[in-house]
Structures are given as structure tokens and as C-alpha cells.
Scaffold this active site. Structure first.
Site, PDB file in Angstrom:
ATOM      1  N   GLU A 283      11.887 -10.851  23.075  1.00 44.42           N
ATOM      2  CA  GLU A 283      12.528 -11.347  23.515  1.00 44.42           C
ATOM      3  C   GLU A 283      12.214 -12.762  24.361  1.00 44.42           C
ATOM      4  OE1 GLU A 283      15.536  -8.429  24.644  1.00 44.42           O
ATOM      5  OE2 GLU A 283      13.812  -7.254  24.638  1.00 44.42           O
TER       6      GLU A 283
ATOM      7  N   SER B 146      17.464  -5.744  23.716  1.00 43.68           N
ATOM      8  CA  SER B 146      17.752  -6.638  23.235  1.00 43.68           C
ATOM      9  C   SER B 146      17.988  -6.067  21.539  1.00 43.68           C
ATOM     10  CB  SER B 146      17.459  -7.758  22.897  1.00 43.68           C
ATOM     11  OG  SER B 146      17.417  -8.457  24.025  1.00 43.68           O
TER      12      SER B 146
ATOM     13  N   SER C  68      26.285 -16.068  27.332  1.00 45.56           N
ATOM     14  CA  SER C  68      26.454 -14.566  27.520  1.00 45.56           C
ATOM     15  C   SER C  68      26.671 -13.998  27.682  1.00 45.56           C
ATOM     16  CB  SER C  68      24.242 -14.591  27.836  1.00 45.56           C
ATOM     17  OG  SER C  68      23.722 -15.251  28.063  1.00 45.56           O
TER      18      SER C  68
END
EC number: 6.3.2.4
Length: 347
Positions: A10, A182, A318
Site C-alpha cells: 500500500e 486494502s 477517503s
């Protein structure tokens, strides 16, 4: 000090989060920000322009992954920034392993430096999906059925593991590395052949693997903020823009998903989501921030806790920040709260 990059898959997400956080903290001269980057090989970059160096330190591969192409290995004395002890607070923006799992948190504890987010225990439990689900079960929180296994068990007795998973969960099911975030390395299996493929792929990422029963459900998320008495945002709902599941591309490729906020769910369901999220946050001993993800099963409206993320993606768009903005807490104010919570916890 904002620490970003890191050795996990990530890395790119971390850079995006750190760019947004740094710009917001510097706005109006409110804070002096010291940027520190960590390359994919683990080299700490704390002089010059760490963000630019990390951005130029890799190339994009055809499959969308990145490969580091420059920069020497870390040398003794180059690992940690010498000014670590002189900063007021560290904001670790390191998603996934080697950042969200308690490793950097332990280093900062040893250094005696305040930092944003969960401590060693909360970070480690939140990162390891198998341990996390065992803790949730102890607190009686509703979850999907799941099976855990190790890479060794898969390699030594693959057919026995397939039969065990089929008997416990059936199809469809989802296979995940236990310690990646993720949605990296996740595979969906509709039959035994796909299950074997997904297990083999997950075993390439982690020595611990979790398999979860597939459910037909809406995806509901909330953001949590606080230490001992955390607040919980309004719930939001994830809408995918294509068939499939909430994988890495759906989360981070533009147009992959949309957030509906507030989620169109009954008031009593929203209250239950917030209650369970707060309980989950406290169960793993999280602190500062977390995003908590749920399934709301279609047809039954059964609420199922999926997971907790102790360092969620952190740009203004986000999910974590958007849910707080919809709850009346703008991005810059959210950052100020997190810094205050870090200092409060350290004090």
C-alpha cells in the site's frame, strides 16, 4: 513528523494520504511539518525532499504494481532520523504491514515520542484478521463464518484444507492473507478450483490465511475518533461501480466506488452500527482513529462486523475523512483532533 511510504503493498496509497495530510497541516503556517519517507526496501529518507524521492524511486509495471529502481540499501545510521526525539508528535501514515501492525508504534514507544493512532496492541490485533476475529468473537460481536489456516497447513495437506473449508463455509467464499490491508491478495472462490487458486495466491502474501463465507450484503462503514470515550461518525454505504467485490482497485482507482452518506438504513440499524463499532474499537484497544466495516445482509438485514482498520486511507476524499465531514468535522479539524488525542494519550 509525517512518516509515509513503507514496505507494504500500500506504498502508493500512503503517499497520497501523506501529501494531503502534510498540505493541510502546513496550511496557514499552523504546524511545522517534517516529512520522512520510507522506501520499499526500508530505507529512511529524511533529508532533501522525501516525497519527491519516493515518487521518483519506482516505476509502474504493466500489472499496476511498482518496482523500486534506485536508491542504495539502508546503511547503519541512515535508518532513523536523528531529529526524531525533537518533534512534538509523529503521524504515521503507513498502511498495511510495517506501519499499521504495531512495528513503528513499538519503535516510537521506545523513543518516547507521541504518535497518532493506536498503540502496539491495537495495531497488531487490528492488522491480523484471524486474531481480530477471535477478539470480536470473545465480545459476542456478530461476524460472518470463517476458517483460519497457515501456509504450512495449505502446503502439507491442500485437499484436506479444501474439504474443511467446503464443509464449514461452502461457496462462494473469500480468501484473504491475514495480515495485509486494502484488500490486497483477496480472491473470491465459487468452486474448488478457484479456492485452490485463491489459497495459493494468499499463501504467497502471508503465512496465515483466512477464508470467509460469502454473503449477499450491503457494505456499511463508520469512522471512529477518540481514545477512552470514542465518537462514531454517521454510517456510509459503499457502492461499487462494477460487478465484483470491494478489492484494491475498487478502493483506490478513480471511479471504482462511490460513498453514499448518510447510508439509507433505519435509525435503529444506524445506532446498532455505531454501538458495535465502538465496542470493536475498544475490544482491540484501538486509539485515535479507525474505520470499521460492516456487512448488512440483504433479505434479513442481519448486521455483520467485517473488520477494523487502524490507519485507513487519509485523503479528504477517503471514506474515513468523508464520513467525518458528513458528521460535521472538516478535514483540517479532524487532523487537529487526532494530534490532540496523540498528545493526550502520551501524557
Amino acid at each position: 513528523m509525517v512518516v509515509f511510504g513503507g514496505r507494504s503493498g500500500e506504498h502508493e496509497v500512503s503517499l497520497a494520504s501523506a501529501r494531503a495530510i502534510t498540505a493541510a497541516l502546513r496550511k496557514g503556517g499552523r504546524h511545522e511539518v517534517v516529512p520522512v519517507g520510507i522506501t520499499r526496501s526500508g530505507r529512511w529518507v529524511h533529508s532533501g525532499d522525501p516525497m519527491r524521492e519516493l515518487e521518483s524511486n519506482h516505476e509502474l509495471l504493466p500489472d499496476g504494481s511498482t518496482l523500486e529502481i534506485s536508491g542504495p540499501p539502508a546503511k547503519a545510521g541512515e535508518k532513523l532520523p536523528a531529529n526524531l526525539g525533537s518533534v512534538d508528535v509523529v503521524f504515521p501514515v503507513l498502511h498495511g504491514p510495517y506501519g499499521e501492525d504495531g512495528t513503528i508504534q513499538g519503535m516510537l514507544e521506545l523513543a518516547g515520542v507521541p504518535y497518532v493512532g493506536s498503540g502496539v496492541l491495537g495495531s497488531a490485533v487490528g492488522m491480523d484478521k484471524i486474531t481480530m476475529k477471535k477478539v470480536f468473537a470473545h465480545h459476542g460481536l456478530p461476524q460472518v463464518d470463517w476458517v483460519g489456516l497457515t501456509r504450512r497447513e495449505w502446503k502439507n495437506e491442500p485437499e484436506a484444507q479444501v474439504r474443511k473449508i467446503e464443509a464449514a463455509l461452502g461457496y462462494p467464499c473469500f480468501v484473504k492473507p491475514a495480515n495485509l490491508g486494502s484488500s490486497v491478495g483477496i480472491g473470491k472462490a465459487e468452486d474448488a478450483e478457484e479456492l485452490r487458486t485463491a489459497l495459493e495466491a494468499a499463501a504467497g502474501f502471508d503465512r496465515r490465511i483466512i477464508v470467509e463465507k460469502g454473503v449477499d450484503a450491503r457494505e456499511i462503514e463508520v469512522s471512529v475518533l477518540g481514545n477512552e470515550a470514542p465518537d462514531v461518525s454517521v454510517p456510509g454505504e459503499i457502492f461499487l461501480q462494477a460487478d465484483g467485490f470491494y478489492d484494491y482497485e475498487a478502493k483506490y482507482v478513480e471511479g471504482g466506488m462511490e460513498l453514499g452518506v448518510p447510508a439509507k438504513i433505519p435509525a435503529e440499524t444506524a445506532d446498532e452500527v455505531r454501538r458495535v463499532a465502538r465496542t470493536a474499537f475498544e475490544a482491540v484497544d484501538a486509539a485515535g482513529m479507525a474505520r470499521v466495516d460492516f456487512f448488512l445482509e440483504r433479505g434479513t438485514d442481519r448486521l455483520l462486523l467485517n473488520e477494523i482498520n487502524t490507519i485507513p486511507g487519509f485523503t479528504p476524499t477517503s471514506v474515513y475523512a468523508e464520513l467525518w465531514a458528513a458528521s460535521g468535522l472538516p478535514y483540517e479539524d479532524l487532523l487537529e483532533r487526532l494530534i490532540a488525542l496523540a498528545l493526550e494519550r502520551h501524557g
